[in-house]
Design a protein around this motif. Structure first.
Motif, PDB file in Angstrom:
ATOM      1  N   GLY A 310      -3.784  -6.105  -0.375  1.00 37.15           N
ATOM      2  CA  GLY A 310      -4.125  -5.889  -2.152  1.00 37.15           C
ATOM      3  C   GLY A 310      -3.344  -4.681  -2.393  1.00 37.15           C
ATOM      4  O   GLY A 310      -3.977  -3.507  -1.790  1.00 37.15           O
ATOM      5  N   ALA A 311      -2.919  -4.285  -3.853  1.00 39.45           N
ATOM      6  CA  ALA A 311      -2.631  -3.562  -4.469  1.00 39.45           C
ATOM      7  C   ALA A 311      -4.079  -2.720  -4.864  1.00 39.45           C
ATOM      8  O   ALA A 311      -5.011  -2.912  -5.412  1.00 39.45           O
ATOM      9  N   ILE A 312      -3.180  -0.975  -5.070  1.00 33.78           N
ATOM     10  CA  ILE A 312      -4.242  -0.141  -5.434  1.00 33.78           C
ATOM     11  C   ILE A 312      -3.700   0.477  -6.532  1.00 33.78           C
ATOM     12  O   ILE A 312      -4.399   1.574  -6.482  1.00 33.78           O
ATOM     13  N   LEU A 313      -2.787  -0.149  -7.735  1.00 33.55           N
ATOM     14  CA  LEU A 313      -2.643   0.447  -8.869  1.00 33.55           C
ATOM     15  C   LEU A 313      -2.229   1.869  -8.395  1.00 33.55           C
ATOM     16  O   LEU A 313      -2.851   2.439  -9.268  1.00 33.55           O
ATOM     17  N   ASN A 314      -0.983   1.459  -7.732  1.00 30.56           N
ATOM     18  CA  ASN A 314      -0.362   2.385  -7.279  1.00 30.56           C
ATOM     19  C   ASN A 314       1.066   2.267  -7.419  1.00 30.56           C
ATOM     20  O   ASN A 314       1.503   1.668  -6.202  1.00 30.56           O
TER      21      ASN A 314
END
Ligand code: UTP
Length: 410
Positions: A310-314
């Motif tokens: 999952g992408a963590i917005l970084n």
């Protein structure tokens, strides 16, 4: 044609003539401001509700995109870190803090970054973010150009706060603020709300417009003149994240990708995070609600879940690739929100429940515009402590526990 007539025609075209309901009651100055706002507003977004309904169903062919996992990162840590530090020392890496959001779930009127998560002393979210960046500044011996995106709703408060706290020890000459664009907010029928008799309700247009806004504001030229080639873009609310992480930067450069995305291994197949994948052969992120049962249970050749990161917005973006896609239009997301507005008697209402839509572009959609992306695994407990709510999941409470677990005194 007078400016009133121009504005009238525009509103008529978009079915928004109610915006002029109180026009005759306004002072000359307010009249002028309203006409200017009408001319500057992009009402075309309001019809996007229907488009988006179709878009959700129109996903391309989804396939797995392999992440660089922890074991490989550990094995090649020295190599990557050296490449990253060299880039940072050559001023090729900039940081972009996305801080234009409204943080409505947290329920504070101040910008989210001003929130104090301390227990025995003040510890502001902005302070944590700067502190994390200073770790790399100290390690590399170089200042990292630090760009901060605000919006019309919080720019003044944010810049004042940073100045009052002396930029939390960061070098003022390397901090650059810019403002994002706004979009109208509407009721469920696509009619814009009014927040004052002479002002259309607006909200920030999502975090996807950051590069366009950076260019429009002139900060983009500044960034290029400093020699920046890579931009690390991140959300304001993850108080544990590593910024301009040399190992991450080095891995993306070494792998020659146009972008990189920090990811965490999913805690459960149905965890509510957007997962990295390939869509029609290009990198992409599918939202958790778009994951079919089949995708959720799919396995890769190693027998592991195929959509497990999952992408963590970084993200890390290569600037020259961003310049090529800057004119591509990103999909619009229609988000249900609580929108303060004037009722039919002209009284300001602050609704307790969602009452309409905001229209947003999202940074995650930029990934799909680019040729390649490196999903880069990080340890959740060390790098992911998002603050979305006051209590419960992704909250001030959960983030405090994680910070303390990492040795931060609160
Ligand atoms: P969120 O999706 O959490 O939105 O933003 P938000 O507006 O801050 O919070 P809620 O949903 O109202 O509670 C993720 C990141 O994107 C930034 C936010 O500041 C945060 O860092 N963002 C969001 C912007 O910079 N601009 C926007 O228009 C929206």
């Amino acid at each position: 044609m007078t400016s009133y007539q121009q504005a009238y025609q525009k509103l008529e075209r978009f079915g928004q003539l109610h915006v002029l309901k109180y026009y005759e009651q306004l002072t000359d100055r307010k009249k002028e401001e309203l006409l200017a706002q009408i001319m500057a507003t992009d009402f075309s977004v309001l019809s996007s509700k229907k488009q988006q309904g179709n878009q959700a169903a129109q996903r391309g062919v989804i396939e797995p995109l392999a992440a660089m996992e922890l074991d490989e990162i550990r094995r090649r840590q020295e190599e990557f870190t050296q490449i990253g530090l060299d880039a940072i020392r050559a001023c090729k890496v900039g940081a972009v803090l996305l801080a234009g959001g409204m943080g409505t779930r947290l329920g504070s009127d101040d910008p989210k970054g001003m929130y104090d998560i301390g227990l025995t002393r003040p510890v502001y979210i902005f302070e944590r973010i700067i502190r994390n960046t200073l770790d790399v500044v100290e390690r590399s011996g170089a200042w990292i150009p630090f760009f901060i995106m605000t919006s019309d709703k919080n720019h003044q408060a944010t810049t004042t706060f940073f100045a009052e706290h002396d930029y939390f020890g960061y070098n003022r000459e390397y901090i650059f603020f810019f403002q994002q664009e706004m979009a109208p907010a509407s009721d469920y029928d696509g009619k814009v709300y009014m927040e004052e008799k002479g002002k259309i309700s607006t909200s920030p247009n999502g975090n996807g417009g950051w590069f366009v806004s950076m260019e429009k504001s002139g900060v983009g030229d500044k960034m290029r003149s400093l020699g920046v080639e890579w931009l690390n873009v991140f959300a304001v609310d993850n108080v544990l994240q590593r910024i301009a992480d040399p190992c991450f930067v080095g891995a993306v450069i070494a792998e020659n990708r146009a972008s990189g995305s920090k990811v965490v291994r999913k805690a459960a197949p149905d965890e509510k995070v957007g997962v990295m994948c390939l869509e029609d052969g290009r990198p992409s992120i599918v939202e958790y609600y778009e994951l079919t049962e089949e995708l959720m249970n799919a396995r890769n050749e190693k027998g592991q879940p195929a959509y497990n990161f999952g992408a963590i917005l970084n993200y890390l973006f290569r600037v020259k690739d961003l310049e090529e896609i800057v004119n591509n239009s990103l999909p619009l997301h229609v988000v249900e929100k609580k929108i303060p507005h004037l009722d039919e008697n002209g009284i300001l209402i602050r609704p307790e429940e969602p009452n309409g839509f905001k229209y947003e572009q999202l940074v995650l959609d930029m990934i799909h515009e680019l040729e390649s992306c490196l999903p880069y695994e990080v340890v959740r407990e060390k790098e992911f402590a998002p603050i979305k709510n006051r209590t419960g999941i992704d909250s001030v409470e959960s983030a405090r526990k994680l910070l303390e677990g990492n040795g931060v005194t609160l």
